[in-house]
Structures are given as C-alpha cells and as structure tokens.
Write a protein that holds these residues in place. Structure first.
Motif, PDB file in Angstrom:
ATOM      1  N   UNK A  99       0.841  -0.981  -0.112  1.00  0.00           N
ATOM      2  CA  UNK A  99       0.099   0.117   0.169  1.00  0.00           C
ATOM      3  C   UNK A  99       1.079   1.237   0.073  1.00  0.00           C
ATOM      4  N   UNK A 100       0.536   1.923  -0.460  1.00  0.00           N
ATOM      5  CA  UNK A 100       0.890   3.898  -0.679  1.00  0.00           C
ATOM      6  C   UNK A 100       0.040   4.497  -0.113  1.00  0.00           C
ATOM      7  N   UNK A 101       0.144   5.147   0.773  1.00  0.00           N
ATOM      8  CA  UNK A 101      -0.622   6.369   1.614  1.00  0.00           C
ATOM      9  C   UNK A 101       0.632   7.455   1.183  1.00  0.00           C
ATOM     10  N   UNK A 102      -0.227   8.612   0.915  1.00  0.00           N
ATOM     11  CA  UNK A 102       0.398   9.993   0.349  1.00  0.00           C
ATOM     12  C   UNK A 102      -0.210  10.667   1.041  1.00  0.00           C
ATOM     13  N   UNK A 103       0.259  11.963   1.910  1.00  0.00           N
ATOM     14  CA  UNK A 103      -0.199  12.578   2.760  1.00  0.00           C
ATOM     15  C   UNK A 103       0.434  14.364   2.528  1.00  0.00           C
ATOM     16  N   UNK A 104      -0.825  15.088   2.563  1.00  0.00           N
ATOM     17  CA  UNK A 104      -0.115  16.351   2.455  1.00  0.00           C
ATOM     18  C   UNK A 104      -1.353  17.157   2.373  1.00  0.00           C
ATOM     19  N   UNK A 105      -1.168  18.319   2.765  1.00  0.00           N
ATOM     20  CA  UNK A 105      -1.825  19.287   3.570  1.00  0.00           C
ATOM     21  C   UNK A 105      -2.840  20.339   1.829  1.00  0.00           C
ATOM     22  N   UNK A 106      -2.301  20.458   1.040  1.00  0.00           N
ATOM     23  CA  UNK A 106      -2.567  21.633   0.173  1.00  0.00           C
ATOM     24  C   UNK A 106      -3.485  20.544  -0.843  1.00  0.00           C
ATOM     25  N   UNK A 107      -4.762  21.108  -0.816  1.00  0.00           N
ATOM     26  CA  UNK A 107      -5.728  20.903  -1.831  1.00  0.00           C
ATOM     27  C   UNK A 107      -5.993  20.225  -3.390  1.00  0.00           C
ATOM     28  N   UNK A 108      -5.184  21.583  -4.015  1.00  0.00           N
ATOM     29  CA  UNK A 108      -4.640  21.336  -5.257  1.00  0.00           C
ATOM     30  C   UNK A 108      -3.609  20.223  -5.431  1.00  0.00           C
ATOM     31  N   UNK A 109      -2.506  20.559  -5.018  1.00  0.00           N
ATOM     32  CA  UNK A 109      -1.955  18.886  -5.118  1.00  0.00           C
ATOM     33  C   UNK A 109      -2.051  17.793  -4.689  1.00  0.00           C
ATOM     34  N   UNK A 110      -3.071  17.562  -3.523  1.00  0.00           N
ATOM     35  CA  UNK A 110      -3.789  16.555  -3.221  1.00  0.00           C
ATOM     36  C   UNK A 110      -5.018  16.391  -5.347  1.00  0.00           C
ATOM     37  N   UNK A 111      -6.010  17.258  -5.116  1.00  0.00           N
ATOM     38  CA  UNK A 111      -6.527  16.838  -6.319  1.00  0.00           C
ATOM     39  C   UNK A 111      -5.860  16.227  -6.920  1.00  0.00           C
ATOM     40  N   UNK A 112      -4.779  17.233  -7.729  1.00  0.00           N
ATOM     41  CA  UNK A 112      -3.217  16.043  -9.349  1.00  0.00           C
ATOM     42  C   UNK A 112      -2.890  14.710  -8.579  1.00  0.00           C
ATOM     43  N   UNK A 113      -3.429  14.047  -7.332  1.00  0.00           N
ATOM     44  CA  UNK A 113      -2.256  13.471  -6.910  1.00  0.00           C
ATOM     45  C   UNK A 113      -3.542  12.049  -7.308  1.00  0.00           C
ATOM     46  N   UNK A 114      -4.619  12.381  -6.468  1.00  0.00           N
ATOM     47  CA  UNK A 114      -6.251  11.562  -6.584  1.00  0.00           C
ATOM     48  C   UNK A 114      -6.487  11.560  -8.181  1.00  0.00           C
ATOM     49  N   UNK A 115      -6.124  12.687  -9.442  1.00  0.00           N
ATOM     50  CA  UNK A 115      -6.682  12.475 -10.348  1.00  0.00           C
ATOM     51  C   UNK A 115      -4.707  10.945 -11.252  1.00  0.00           C
ATOM     52  N   UNK A 116      -4.719  11.675 -10.681  1.00  0.00           N
ATOM     53  CA  UNK A 116      -2.673  10.202 -11.262  1.00  0.00           C
ATOM     54  C   UNK A 116      -3.792   8.994 -10.620  1.00  0.00           C
ATOM     55  N   UNK A 117      -4.000   8.776  -9.637  1.00  0.00           N
ATOM     56  CA  UNK A 117      -4.268   7.688  -9.549  1.00  0.00           C
ATOM     57  C   UNK A 117      -5.703   6.810  -9.416  1.00  0.00           C
ATOM     58  N   UNK A 118      -7.011   7.720  -9.886  1.00  0.00           N
ATOM     59  CA  UNK A 118      -7.737   7.483 -10.649  1.00  0.00           C
ATOM     60  C   UNK A 118      -7.457   6.855 -11.499  1.00  0.00           C
ATOM     61  N   UNK A 119      -6.433   8.303 -12.624  1.00  0.00           N
ATOM     62  CA  UNK A 119      -5.980   8.119 -14.164  1.00  0.00           C
ATOM     63  C   UNK A 119      -5.575   6.647 -14.736  1.00  0.00           C
ATOM     64  N   UNK A 120      -4.721   6.276 -12.903  1.00  0.00           N
ATOM     65  CA  UNK A 120      -3.526   4.579 -13.739  1.00  0.00           C
ATOM     66  C   UNK A 120      -4.651   3.383 -12.587  1.00  0.00           C
TER      67      UNK A 120
END
Ligand code: SAM
Length: 230
Positions: free
Chosen positions: A78-99
């Motif tokens: 499992x990989x868990x990414x932690x960040x506090x910037x909403x915009x960065x997390x939105x891009x990270x979530x898009x990446x996870x969903x896309x892949x």
C-alpha cells in the motif's frame, strides 16, 4: 519556505495557497522535468521497502513518486500520500484514478503530525526545506515506523561540488521563485534557510539509522539519505 516553515499557521496557509494555485504546473515539472524521474527512482530504490509493505509519502504533492513506490511494494502493498495542499492532492487523486491504482490512497493532513498509526517505511522528497524543525519531524517519522522501519529523504540544496558552485546563484533564484512567501527579507536568506533545514533533516536521519546511506546527485544539488531505524 517562510521563516517559520509550514509548521506555523501563516506558513502553512501560504504554502497551501501557493501549491494549490500552481499544482498543475508543478506536476508537469515534477513529472517530466529533466532528470527528475531518475531521482525518484533512486529514492524509491534507497527506501527499499519490501513487497507487501505500507509506504507513507509525506508531502506527496501531486503523487509523482507513487508509480516508483508502487512498483516496489507490489500489488499486495500500500502507498499512502499525505499532503496539506488541496490543489496538489486533487492532482494526486486524478493520477491515482487515471492509473486505476487501488492500493494508493491520499490523505489531507499535516506531515509533521500525520494521522498514521502504522507504516513500514516513510519517504519525503523536496519537503525538509519547508519544515521549521525538520529534525523534530524526522524523529517523529522514526517513531512512527519504529525499529526496523525504513526512511528516505530526497532534498535539493546548494551544491558543495567546487565545479558546480557557480551555479548556486542560479539555484538561489529558482529557490526564491518557488517560495510560497516572497518577502524581501526572505530573498537573501532563501538558500541559507533551505540548506540548514536539509542538513538538519539528513543529520536526524543519520542519528536514527545506524546503516544510513547518503549520496548526492544532479551536480550535487540533490541530496539523498536513507536507512533503517534502530
Ligand atoms: C516541493 S513540493 C514536493 C512534492 C512531492 N514530494 C514531490 O516530490 O514532487 C512540497 C509539498 O510538501 C507539502 N507540504 C509542505 N509542508 C507540509 C506539511 N507540514 N504537511 C503536509 N504537506 C506539506 C506541500 O503542500 C507540497 O505539496
């Protein structure tokens, strides 16, 4: 990188606003910038988690490390990414969903006090320089993974290689451009503060990991430390 780092309220708010505004541009640089993928691959290799492990990436940004970490832990890990910037997390979530990565998750939280109870390995890239007290945070992460857990830190700082020192002025300008808060007082101190924090983070890692490894890359501007917590 404000004087107080992202541990202070105003430092955190500035950083979140800055990274949210520039998240898409940051992602392009973080993913396709020259030599960056090689640094990420090296960092995942230095972290060296086992298949099936849970790896937490602190300050994961847009998730540019996820593919390299996922490759290491495999489909049972499992990989868990932690960040506090909403915009960065939105891009990270898009990446996870896309892949279509079902074993990669992202969480909005402060990496200095992460809401994580259990983890085999912790990695952070280009984050130490944003923390007001990086040594305390690295100690916190060491406690979190516990004895036998793995840590890896990748950071940028001024090069100490004699042939590359002339490039430090250019590096200074890039650091200032990338700072969430750009007060005139920060201009001259930008790289001093960055270097001090990176050194403190890497020293804390070495103090917690007897087997720590350390190497520099990218003309000496990238510093990579990793080890097993005692
Ligand atoms: C320079 S970016 C690095 C992103 C990513 N690690 C990479 O390698 O591309 C720094 C990231 O750290 C995050 N960050 C900084 N301080 C943080 C903190 N205290 N808690 C959570 N995230 C933090 C920022 O929001 C930003 O996404």
């Amino acid at each position: 990188m404000s004087d107080h780092g992202t541990n202070s309220k105003s430092g955190a708010a500035n950083a979140q606003e800055f990274y949210t505004r520039w998240a898409r541009l940051y992602d392009a640089l973080a993913t396709y910038g020259p030599g960056v993928a090689t640094l990420r691959e090296r960092t995942a290799a230095a972290l060296d988690p086992r298949p099936g492990d849970t790896v937490v990436e602190m300050g994961c940004g847009t998730g540019a490390n996820f593919a390299f970490l996922r490759e290491r832990v495999g489909s049972s890990g499992t990989v868990v990414g932690v960040d506090f910037s909403p915009g960065m997390l939105a891009v990270a979530r898009d990446r996870v969903a896309r892949e279509g990565w079902e074993n990669v998750h992202v969480v909005r939280a402060d990496a200095a006090t992460p809401p994580i109870r259990d983890s085999d390995a912790i990695v952070a890239s280009f984050v130490s320089g944003m923390l007001a007290d990086p040594a305390a945070v690295v100690n916190e992460w060491s406690e979190l993974v516990g004895p036998g857990g793995r840590l890896a830190l990748l950071d940028l700082a001024r090069s100490t290689r004699p042939a590359c020192r002339p490039l430090n002025a250019l590096f200074h300008g890039l650091v200032f451009a990338g700072m969430p808060s750009k007060r005139p007082a920060d201009l001259s101190a930008a790289t001093d503060v960055l270097d001090r924090r990176v050194v403190a983070a890497q020293r804390a890692l070495r103090e917690r990991c007897a087997d720590a490894s350390y190497s520099t890359h990218a003309l000496g501007f990238a510093r990579l430390g990793a080890g097993t917590v005692d």
